[in-house]
Design a protein around this motif. Structure first.
Motif, PDB file in Angstrom:
ATOM      1  N   GLY A  58       0.788  -1.230   0.000  1.00 58.28           N
ATOM      2  CA  GLY A  58       0.000   0.000   0.000  1.00 58.28           C
ATOM      3  C   GLY A  58       0.816   1.274   0.000  1.00 58.28           C
ATOM      4  O   GLY A  58       0.345   2.313  -0.421  1.00 58.28           O
ATOM      5  N   GLY A  59       2.033   1.236   0.508  1.00 57.38           N
ATOM      6  CA  GLY A  59       2.830   2.459   0.550  1.00 57.38           C
ATOM      7  C   GLY A  59       3.660   2.617  -0.714  1.00 57.38           C
ATOM      8  O   GLY A  59       3.966   1.645  -1.386  1.00 57.38           O
ATOM      9  N   ARG A  67       8.172   5.997   6.125  1.00 55.88           N
ATOM     10  CA  ARG A  67       7.633   5.020   7.072  1.00 55.88           C
ATOM     11  C   ARG A  67       8.720   4.035   7.509  1.00 55.88           C
ATOM     12  O   ARG A  67       8.903   3.773   8.685  1.00 55.88           O
ATOM     13  N   TRP A 104       5.371  -3.941 -11.071  1.00 55.76           N
ATOM     14  CA  TRP A 104       4.064  -4.556 -11.012  1.00 55.76           C
ATOM     15  C   TRP A 104       3.116  -3.558 -11.661  1.00 55.76           C
ATOM     16  O   TRP A 104       2.517  -2.719 -10.986  1.00 55.76           O
ATOM     17  N   TRP A 107      -0.342  -2.636 -10.484  1.00 53.35           N
ATOM     18  CA  TRP A 107      -0.315  -2.014  -9.174  1.00 53.35           C
ATOM     19  C   TRP A 107       0.238  -0.593  -9.249  1.00 53.35           C
ATOM     20  O   TRP A 107       0.194   0.142  -8.280  1.00 53.35           O
TER      21      TRP A 107
ATOM     22  N   ALA B  59       0.152   2.821   6.163  1.00 50.14           N
ATOM     23  CA  ALA B  59       0.388   4.101   5.491  1.00 50.14           C
ATOM     24  C   ALA B  59       0.271   3.962   3.983  1.00 50.14           C
ATOM     25  O   ALA B  59       1.237   4.101   3.249  1.00 50.14           O
ATOM     26  N   VAL B  60      -0.919   3.670   3.514  1.00 50.84           N
ATOM     27  CA  VAL B  60      -1.112   3.589   2.071  1.00 50.84           C
ATOM     28  C   VAL B  60      -0.853   4.949   1.454  1.00 50.84           C
ATOM     29  O   VAL B  60      -1.101   5.985   2.069  1.00 50.84           O
ATOM     30  N   SER B  61      -0.353   4.950   0.242  1.00 51.38           N
ATOM     31  CA  SER B  61      -0.066   6.219  -0.422  1.00 51.38           C
ATOM     32  C   SER B  61      -0.178   6.037  -1.920  1.00 51.38           C
ATOM     33  O   SER B  61       0.151   4.981  -2.458  1.00 51.38           O
ATOM     34  N   LYS B  63      -1.301   5.960  -5.973  1.00 52.76           N
ATOM     35  CA  LYS B  63      -2.097   5.000  -6.749  1.00 52.76           C
ATOM     36  C   LYS B  63      -1.894   3.572  -6.247  1.00 52.76           C
ATOM     37  O   LYS B  63      -2.856   2.804  -6.164  1.00 52.76           O
ATOM     38  N   PRO B  64      -0.667   3.178  -5.894  1.00 56.18           N
ATOM     39  CA  PRO B  64      -0.525   1.811  -5.362  1.00 56.18           C
ATOM     40  C   PRO B  64      -1.393   1.592  -4.130  1.00 56.18           C
ATOM     41  O   PRO B  64      -1.956   0.520  -3.935  1.00 56.18           O
ATOM     42  N   GLY B  65      -1.531   2.613  -3.302  1.00 54.78           N
ATOM     43  CA  GLY B  65      -2.365   2.485  -2.112  1.00 54.78           C
ATOM     44  C   GLY B  65      -3.828   2.299  -2.471  1.00 54.78           C
ATOM     45  O   GLY B  65      -4.525   1.443  -1.913  1.00 54.78           O
ATOM     46  N   ARG B  67      -5.081   1.174  -5.261  1.00 57.58           N
ATOM     47  CA  ARG B  67      -5.300  -0.126  -5.922  1.00 57.58           C
ATOM     48  C   ARG B  67      -5.216  -1.273  -4.923  1.00 57.58           C
ATOM     49  O   ARG B  67      -5.971  -2.233  -5.024  1.00 57.58           O
ATOM     50  N   PHE B  68      -4.320  -1.150  -3.976  1.00 58.39           N
ATOM     51  CA  PHE B  68      -4.238  -2.187  -2.938  1.00 58.39           C
ATOM     52  C   PHE B  68      -5.570  -2.290  -2.184  1.00 58.39           C
ATOM     53  O   PHE B  68      -6.115  -3.370  -1.982  1.00 58.39           O
ATOM     54  N   GLY B 485      -1.316  -9.255  -9.882  1.00 57.96           N
ATOM     55  CA  GLY B 485      -0.211  -8.296  -9.890  1.00 57.96           C
ATOM     56  C   GLY B 485      -0.431  -7.162  -8.906  1.00 57.96           C
ATOM     57  O   GLY B 485       0.303  -6.173  -8.891  1.00 57.96           O
ATOM     58  N   ILE B 486      -1.483  -7.313  -8.112  1.00 56.05           N
ATOM     59  CA  ILE B 486      -1.789  -6.345  -7.042  1.00 56.05           C
ATOM     60  C   ILE B 486      -2.191  -7.199  -5.847  1.00 56.05           C
ATOM     61  O   ILE B 486      -2.931  -8.172  -6.014  1.00 56.05           O
ATOM     62  N   PRO B 487      -1.759  -6.831  -4.626  1.00 54.27           N
ATOM     63  CA  PRO B 487      -2.224  -7.616  -3.483  1.00 54.27           C
ATOM     64  C   PRO B 487      -3.755  -7.631  -3.433  1.00 54.27           C
ATOM     65  O   PRO B 487      -4.391  -6.642  -3.781  1.00 54.27           O
TER      66      PRO B 487
END
Lengths: 482, 502
Positions: A58-59, A67, A104, A107, B59-61, B63-65, B67-68, B485-487
């Motif tokens: 997510g980060g 972090r 990825w 992602w 701490a999502v951030s 676009k990856p955050g 999409r996760f 390809g994404i969690p």
């Protein structure tokens, strides 16, 4: 026509200049969090960003570096080994052949679009950390050496001593092992040249601080995420000064963050922030040593700092009346309910409080020796609104009593209907009860009623759940008492 | 001649290398994790509060955050998201409305003035076929207490602060003032018109800091207006229904404005109102009146269990009561912060058994960190599935990449060509079969899995293979839950192993 055109243009320009959006938490707190020198047993942290993303997704980008490195530094870890490849043949930095860089795409994760080594190195430099980059892959090694000539890059990970994987590092559970847990003093000498036009001091600490300039107590607080601002204009006269803070550590992380700024008469802005040029010592020691950096605003697990320059407080030295309060160290506190929070009522902080539950809740204050008192000040109710009490759960009906050796007697007539919420500052909203000087050693507050409406999110609660909040209670010595 | 052939071969490789966007190490953007939905499954939604994720360690951030978050909830069979647009008084998306405060935790990559989480969320949710609404909390200028994510607006407009029954300023502006209502409407308009959201959810549980209550609304002109209208005098009681309705009417003006904006959009947006069940009328909302005026398209019912944010066991009963009175689509909120997994499951099962058709999980942080994603997965997704691909020409064979949430096997023309285990990515060599056929995949989820789905891509002959909604399932319509390809379907292909062949 021309006039009309100019008028319309003027209106448009004016409206455009008023069509403004704001950004929270700006200006950001400057400087660094500081604490005692790092302990020798702190491990080395190893970082493989692929492992991190697989375990804690997510980060991304700067936030990810903040972090990971922040988790380390907040716990006293200053040694980091940072892997430049993922162990599966992919680079974790912008390598010339994109096909060999970890991506990825679904992602939106692509290590060729963000320079992690450079960012991590910048962080390490700011926080006085030692960071070693490594990769066992010869062509990644050669490329990294060329791209980052100033970074420390090795072909192997040669950690000696304890190590911990960044993924396993849970600073809230581990930091206490590697950080000192004693009360520490921090200080910095500084000069003020020329007359000061205005000066303000922003400060916060984890967990509790008392801040002094030239020996004068400015204020104290016990809530790290809500810093305070003090106007210290009159203190910053031309000449040499010392700013000093005494900080009690927290159970998890510890630190001090200070932003002092002043303008001279030419409106030139001067700043003094906590950083590596401060010194510190344990209150049990006589030797001053350099501090360690334990982060800066927004990094690691401790990030939700309120806006700097909010929460204005009146400096202690500027109180209208010079009070001689019974020293906090001469009072021990007990309570009939929420005993663990009793001490909060005498810790000098308006952000911590004792919670009295139900009618008849009691807060007992025992003095080290009998003292002549003539006033008691009670600050009650929740502290909201950056300095202005909301009044929620302030005291409404209560008794102040002393023990005469045989029984409890009223110091003052029982209070039947204390008012609620005056909209003043934390120090302004208080109940002051003066009485004929009396020698006492035990004093207690008995809450008969508070302004608690008994309404909660889940409905109305019974009177036994009535909450009375006391932020601070001050015992004032009568004239002549030492 | 030879040079010509060589040139053609090089061109072919280059072209194929270009069309097959994914290298051997990547999942393609046209490949989806697919599954079917149980025929009697309730429609499940969840709320996403981005700022809460900052608190919980991850701490999502960026676009990856985004999409996760969406991929994880999608993989659990959740088909709708309420995306929080405000954290207290600060935005969680990039707003341009004058006087707004854009949220900022720059150290955590969450400078919303610069990064627009809502834009990315809408884009990705729609890619998966997931419905997304803006979750709007118009009564908050701070959250919980007055200096927690407090907006600048509050400080800039003290002249519009409400008054409580004691005549004291309350610390937040009142909807009595048109300027304030217009500001709130401008924000709603921005969400509705600048983003392709499917709906807007107006939240009447998050009531700010200090918390708005029936003790508010005692501005002298409001009290005077009320007394004049009802020929009364003095201060009306806080819970006087006429006085509550009178004060709520100012919020009603705002609600009418939002409804008009939602209807006049090119693609009308659904308007949902969430409020505590049993509290239809307060000084700040009047559900019955707004229902009568057809402002509300859907009700979201809040019901806490034994503790705040604990699951409630009587959601079906609550829903039935409201169905009787309102005859509107209803969603019920199922809290998952408190209680054990068994307790949450018990409340979920009771709700489904009682006929609840729309459940809102509250919220993704607890589903993830308390390992509760298995619950929506089990409610939505059949445990076993048989999937069938479009027809391909197998005469020259091919190769595939696959990852699945359960153990699987692939057959072609009733002959098993490969099988494998859950969560491990595989390379599969497809044998030559002299006919056009379909891939037949059987997959069985393990108990308590937080996700369902299977993703497959590759080349059969010269035809690209991507699992998507055009595949067929014996259990019903195939839906695209997530993407590989994404969690939680990261499945890096550089760790793929060969699929076992019988």
């Amino acid at each position: 026509m021309k006039f009309l055109f100019i008028m319309i243009l003027g209106i448009l320009i004016t409206s455009a200049s008023y069509a403004k959006t704001y950004t929270a938490n700006t200006p950001a707190w400057r400087g660094e969090w500081i604490w005692a020198p790092r302990k020798a047993n702190a491990p080395t942290m190893t970082v493989n960003l692929r492992e991190w993303l697989e375990a804690r997704p997510g980060g991304w980008g700067q936030a990810l570096v903040n972090r990971i490195m922040g988790n380390a530094i907040v716990g006293g870890i200053s040694n980091v080994y940072w892997r430049l490849d993922d162990g599966h043949g992919n680079a974790l930095f912008p390598f010339k052949d994109k096909k060999q860089v970890l991506q990825w795409p679904n992602w939106d994760v692509d290590f060729s679009t963000f320079d992690y080594p450079a960012t991590a190195a910048e962080f390490a430099d700011r926080c006085d950390m030692k960071i070693t980059f490594w990769t066992a892959s010869p062509h990644f090694f050669a490329a990294a050496k060329k791209r980052y000539p100033k970074l420390n890059i090795q072909k192997l990970c040669t950690v000696s001593g304890n190590e911990i994987n960044a993924v396993e590092l849970k600073p809230n559970k581990m930091a206490w092992k590697w950080l000192e847990r004693q009360v520490y003093e921090f200080k910095k000498n500084f000069d003020v040249t020329g007359k000061t036009g205005s000066a303000r001091l922003g400060i916060t600490a984890d967990a509790t601080y008392r801040i002094y300039i030239d020996g004068k107590l400015i204020g104290s607080d016990g809530d790290w995420w809500r810093g305070e601002t003090y106007d210290v204009t009159t203190l910053l006269t031309p000449g040499k000064h010392i700013i000093k803070a005494v900080v009690k550590p927290s159970r998890k992380y510890s630190g001090l963050l200070v932003n002092l700024e002043w303008r001279d008469n030419n409106k030139v802005l001067h700043r003094l922030n906590t950083g590596s040029d401060w010194i510190c010592r344990s209150i049990k020691s006589k030797t001053w040593t350099p501090v360690a950096i334990v982060g800066y605003e927004g990094v690691g697990p401790r990030f939700r700092l309120k806006d700097v320059w909010r929460n204005p407080r009146t400096p202690n030295y500027a109180q209208k009346r010079i009070l001689k309060m019974v020293e906090l160290d001469n009072i021990s506190v007990n309570a009939s309910t929420r005993k663990s929070t009793a001490r909060n009522a005498t810790d000098g902080s308006h952000s911590t409080f004792w919670v009295g539950k139900g009618t008849g809740a009691k807060l007992m204050l025992n003095l080290k020796y009998p003292m002549l008192l003539n006033e008691i000040r009670i600050y009650s109710g929740c502290l909201n609104n950056h300095g202005n009490p909301s009044g929620a759960c302030a005291l409404k009906a209560y008794r102040l009593q002393y023990h005469d050796g045989t029984d409890w007697k009223n110091l003052i007539a029982p209070v039947k209907k204390a008012p609620n919420y005056h909209g003043e500052t934390a120090e302004g909203y208080r109940f002051c009860h003066a009485f004929t000087p009396r020698k006492v050693q035990q004093v207690r507050l008995v809450i008969d009623r508070s302004h608690d409406t008994l309404r909660r999110n889940t409905g109305v609660v019974p009177a036994s759940q009535m909450t009375g909040i006391v932020r601070e209670i001050q015992l004032i010595k009568a004239f002549g008492e030492k | 001649m030879k040079k010509n052939r060589m040139f053609k071969l090089i061109m072919l490789v280059m072209i194929l290398g270009g069309t097959v966007k994914a290298t051997a190490a990547n999942w393609h953007s046209d490949t989806y994790v697919i599954w079917a939905q149980k025929k009697d499954a309730p429609h499940q939604a969840t709320v996403v509060s981005w700022s809460d994720w900052l608190v919980f360690g991850n701490a999502v951030s960026g676009k990856p955050g985004v999409r996760f978050l969406i991929n994880t909830l999608g993989a659990a069979g959740i088909r709708e998201v309420w995306w929080r647009t405000f954290g207290g008084g600060n935005t969680l998306y990039s707003s341009k409305v004058p006087d707004v405060t854009n949220g900022n935790y720059a150290g955590q990559g969450a400078d919303y003035g610069k990064y627009d989480s809502l834009k990315d969320a809408v884009e990705y949710a729609h890619k998966l076929g997931i419905k997304i609404s803006a979750w709007y909390t118009p009564l908050e200028e701070a959250h919980g207490w007055a200096d927690n994510v407090r907006s600048r607006y509050t400080d800039l407009h003290k002249d519009m602060w409400d008054r409580n029954i004691a005549g004291m300023p309350t610390g937040a502006p009142s909807m009595y003032y048109k300027k304030y209502r217009d500001y709130k409407l401008a924000l709603a308009k921005e969400m509705l018109y600048c983003y392709n959201i499917d709906g807007i959810v107006i939240d009447f549980e998050r009531l700010g800091g200090p918390v708005r209550s029936d003790l508010w609304g005692y501005l002298p002109p409001m009290v005077n207006g009320f007394n004049k209208h009802y020929k009364r005098s003095g201060k009306p009681a806080t819970n006087d229904p006429e006085w509550q309705a009178y004060r709520a009417e100012y919020v009603g003006k705002f609600m009418r404005g939002v409804k008009k904006l939602a209807e006049e959009r090119k693609r009308p947006a659904e308007m949902t109102v969430i409020f505590p069940a049993g509290k239809d009328l307060t000084a700040h909302w009047d559900i019955a009146r707004w229902h009568k005026e057809k402002i509300i398209d859907r009700l979201g019912l809040i019901k806490h269990g034994s503790k705040w944010a604990a699951p409630a066991p009587n959601l079906a009963e609550v829903e039935k009561q409201y169905q009787k009175s309102y005859k509107l689509p209803i969603s019920v909120i199922l809290y998952s912060l408190q209680g054990s997994n068994q307790e949450v499951k018990y409340c979920l099962d009771r709700a489904i058994a009682g006929g609840v058709k729309n459940i809102i999980w509250f919220e993704t942080t607890y589903l993830y960190f308390k390992h509760r994603y298995a619950l929506p997965t089990a409610a939505a997704c059949p445990e076993r599935i048989k999937l069938s691909s479009p027809e391909y020409d197998f005469s020259t064979g091919g190769k595939l990449e696959l990852v699945a949430a359960g153990d699987w096997k692939i057959s072609v023309a009733e002959k098993v060509i490969a099988e494998g285990k859950a969560n491990q990515p595989y390379h599969i060599k497809v044998p030559r079969i002299a006919s056009r056929n379909r891939l037949q995949i059987e997959c069985t989820l393990s108990g308590n899995t937080p996700k369902a789905g299977i993703a497959i891509q590759g080349l059969i002959g010269t035809t690209q293979v991507h699992s998507n909604a055009q595949w067929i399932s014996s259990q019903g319509q195939v839906i695209t839950l997530a993407q590989p390809g994404i969690p939680p379907f990261l499945a890096p292909l550089d760790t793929a192993i060969a699929g076992g062949v019988k």
